[in-house]
Structures are given as C-alpha cells and as structure tokens.
Design an enzyme around this catalytic site. Structure first.
Site, PDB file in Angstrom:
ATOM      1  N   LEU A  59       0.850  -1.176   0.000  1.00 44.77           N
ATOM      2  CA  LEU A  59       0.000   0.000   0.000  1.00 44.77           C
ATOM      3  C   LEU A  59       0.896   1.239   0.000  1.00 44.77           C
ATOM      4  O   LEU A  59       1.962   1.242   0.614  1.00 44.77           O
ATOM      5  CB  LEU A  59      -0.901   0.033   1.244  1.00 44.77           C
ATOM      6  CG  LEU A  59      -1.936  -1.081   1.398  1.00 44.77           C
ATOM      7  CD1 LEU A  59      -2.679  -0.932   2.722  1.00 44.77           C
ATOM      8  CD2 LEU A  59      -2.917  -1.076   0.244  1.00 44.77           C
ATOM      9  N   ASP A  60       0.442   2.280  -0.684  1.00 42.10           N
ATOM     10  CA  ASP A  60       1.186   3.531  -0.667  1.00 42.10           C
ATOM     11  C   ASP A  60       1.307   4.051   0.763  1.00 42.10           C
ATOM     12  O   ASP A  60       0.480   3.731   1.638  1.00 42.10           O
ATOM     13  CB  ASP A  60       0.487   4.587  -1.521  1.00 42.10           C
ATOM     14  CG  ASP A  60       0.451   4.218  -2.999  1.00 42.10           C
ATOM     15  OD1 ASP A  60       1.281   3.394  -3.422  1.00 42.10           O
ATOM     16  OD2 ASP A  60      -0.408   4.760  -3.711  1.00 42.10           O
ATOM     17  N   LYS A  61       2.289   4.897   1.000  1.00 43.12           N
ATOM     18  CA  LYS A  61       2.543   5.442   2.335  1.00 43.12           C
ATOM     19  C   LYS A  61       1.278   6.033   2.964  1.00 43.12           C
ATOM     20  O   LYS A  61       0.991   5.790   4.138  1.00 43.12           O
ATOM     21  CB  LYS A  61       3.639   6.508   2.245  1.00 43.12           C
ATOM     22  CG  LYS A  61       3.925   7.283   3.518  1.00 43.12           C
ATOM     23  CD  LYS A  61       5.096   8.226   3.294  1.00 43.12           C
ATOM     24  CE  LYS A  61       5.342   9.101   4.522  1.00 43.12           C
ATOM     25  NZ  LYS A  61       4.340  10.186   4.634  1.00 43.12           N
ATOM     26  N   ARG A  76      -5.164   5.704  -8.083  1.00 41.62           N
ATOM     27  CA  ARG A  76      -4.967   7.149  -8.154  1.00 41.62           C
ATOM     28  C   ARG A  76      -4.812   7.611  -9.600  1.00 41.62           C
ATOM     29  O   ARG A  76      -5.380   8.635 -10.005  1.00 41.62           O
ATOM     30  CB  ARG A  76      -3.743   7.524  -7.313  1.00 41.62           C
ATOM     31  CG  ARG A  76      -3.888   7.134  -5.849  1.00 41.62           C
ATOM     32  CD  ARG A  76      -2.565   7.109  -5.115  1.00 41.62           C
ATOM     33  NE  ARG A  76      -1.988   8.441  -5.018  1.00 41.62           N
ATOM     34  CZ  ARG A  76      -0.775   8.662  -4.514  1.00 41.62           C
ATOM     35  NH1 ARG A  76      -0.030   7.649  -4.079  1.00 41.62           N
ATOM     36  NH2 ARG A  76      -0.316   9.888  -4.442  1.00 41.62           N
TER      37      ARG A  76
END
Length: 300
Positions: free
Chosen positions: A136-138, A236
């Site tokens: 998962l992205d930060k 995104r």
C-alpha cells in the site's frame, strides 16, 4: 520435545503407490523452488523417517513436512503500534495506518510497517523474513497481507495472477462520476518527466480497475473500487485519468480540502487460504479522517 510438522497428510487408499512429491504437490501446491528447499533440508518424513521425495507410499502412511526456517538478518526490529486483524501459522493481516511506509526504502530506512512487524514477531520468540504479498502507498490506509514463509507467499502471489486474491478499496474523489459503475482498462507507465509518478500510456503495463458509486455529493463521490491488477498508484492514476482525482492526492490533481492525504482505504480483501484452500474475507472500517472529510462535504 519433537517439533510439530508444518504440514501433515495421511495417505488414502486411492493414493497408494504414488510418490511423495506428487502427493505434496497435489495436496499443498508446493512450488519447484520449495521442493528444492525441502530436499536440501531433508525436511520430509514418512512415519517418522526421512525419505526422498521420489519415495512411494502406502495407504495409511503419515507424511510430515517441516518447512525450513528463515535465515538472514531481515529488517531491523523496531517497536511500533500495529493493528493485527488476523494471524495464523501462514500469514498475518494488518490494518495499516496512513503515513506509514510498508517496507524500508532508501528514503525510509526505519519506522516502516516491516520494522514493526519484525519486532512484533521477535517479542513472541519468532523470526520470519517480512514478505508483503501486496503493498500500500505510504498514505493509503487499510488491510495488507504478509506471508510468514516462502510457500504461503508463492501460493498467495499465484492467486493474484489468477485473480483469486481480491482487493477492494473505498475512495472519495472530486466531482460526480457520470456512470454508477464501470471499468477502467488503461495501461500505466512510469512518467518520463517525473520518475516517481505514473501515467496512463500505451507503452505501459496492463492495468484494470472496476468501480461502483456508493454515495454522491454535489462536488464529490464515494467510490468502491476493485483491483484486477496491481500497478503502482493504479487507483490514483485511473481515477485522475477519468477526471476525478482523489481528495488529498496532490500528486495527481486532487486538493487537500478536508484531508491531508489521499482519501483511499483498503476496505476488504478476500483470498484462498494457502493451508486449507478455503476462502477467507476480512474487512476494515473507514478511518476517522475519511469520515470527517465526508461530514465536511456540502450536501445536496
């Protein structure tokens, strides 16, 4: 005390005469790499005696597999708060908070989810290399799975390729989507101008995202998304490509009104458990900052 086998199988009558390797492949779906590790470690026994993988068995024989333990230093253990949703001998599922990096990188050598997980296991007298099945992205929150040994990681990764490992997200995006549901199928590539960004490009890798509208506001939409592929920043990029960037996602055209990170949460995951072959599902509630964002949106 004798060590407990990691995998145990009693040979049935219809399996008599088959090789150990064949039975283990059919029953537990071991990979070629795992068979090599088992062979090198002499980690397979029949009725308490170490055997070759090519040995043949009789009905009633008990095949025991002892998975070789992990070796190496692994990541630095660092005590951090973790939200454990589920853990067993094969995998662990965490509910990741926003602002936390999954695995150490050049820019984030410490304070990552992997550092916290290494410390969590160390406190329990266990050692496992940290193997995220997905990332998962930060600033994305929600459910993430880590495998506790190579076999579980191989099985779960294979499920992703065969689309049996399902991930669903909730996101708040700018604007009102025209369709109630749809599918974005646009390839994604690294940006030639800004390497840490991704963009829709004919030269990119295939990427597919399903979406369904959950709730609407005059200037925003709550969307439920399902990933069919796992490209970096996929949701995104795809939503920005549709003209509906995520709230808080300034990298892809979103505004920070009401939230200081992208409004994206991994809300549900479903997988076939690598040990018993049964389907399991877990869900995570929306975090407070996304709830506050939705409460701040002007109503109709």
């Amino acid at each position: 005390m004798d060590r407990k086998p990691d995998y145990l199988h009693q040979v049935r009558e219809e399996e008599e005469g088959k090789m150990v390797r064949q039975l283990l492949r059919n029953r537990f779906r071991f990979s070629r790499r795992m068979f090599r590790r088992l062979k090198e470690a002499e980690a397979v026994e029949v009725n308490g005696e170490t055997v070759y993988l090519t040995s043949r068995v009789k009905a009633g024989d008990r095949i025991a597999v002892f998975l070789p333990g992990d070796a190496g230093d692994g990541v630095k253990p660092q005590s951090l708060p973790l939200r454990v949703v589920h853990e067993d001998e094969d995998l662990i599922i965490l509910d990741k908070q926003p602002g936390v990096v999954v695995h150490p990188t050049r820019n984030y050598s410490e304070g990552t989810l992997a550092n916290g997980l290494a410390a969590y296991w160390q406190e329990r007298g266990e050692f496992h290399l940290v193997r995220p099945v997905t990332r998962l992205d930060k600033d994305t929150s929600g459910l993430i799975v880590f495998a506790k040994h190579p076999h579980a990681h191989a099985v779960l990764s294979g499920q992703m390729e065969r689309k049996r490992y399902l991930r669903e997200y909730l996101a708040v995006v700018h604007g009102s989507l025209e369709m109630e549901e749809g599918r974005v199928e646009e390839p994604i590539a690294r940006s030639s101008e800004t390497p840490h960004l991704r963009t829709v490009s004919p030269e990119g890798a295939p990427a597919r995202t399903q979406y369904r509208v959950v709730r609407r506001w005059p200037e925003a939409t709550l969307v439920r998304l399902r990933l069919e592929t796992g490209r970096t920043h996929q949701i995104r990029v795809h939503m920005a490509h549709l003209g509906h960037p995520l709230y808080g996602d300034t990298l892809y055209g979103g505004r920070t009104a009401g939230i200081d990170r992208q409004a994206l949460h991994a809300v549900r995951l479903s997988l076939i458990h690598p040990r018993d072959g049964k389907k399991r599902c877990w869900e995570s509630p929306l975090p407070e900052d996304i709830h506050l964002l939705m409460e701040s949106l002007p109503p109709f």
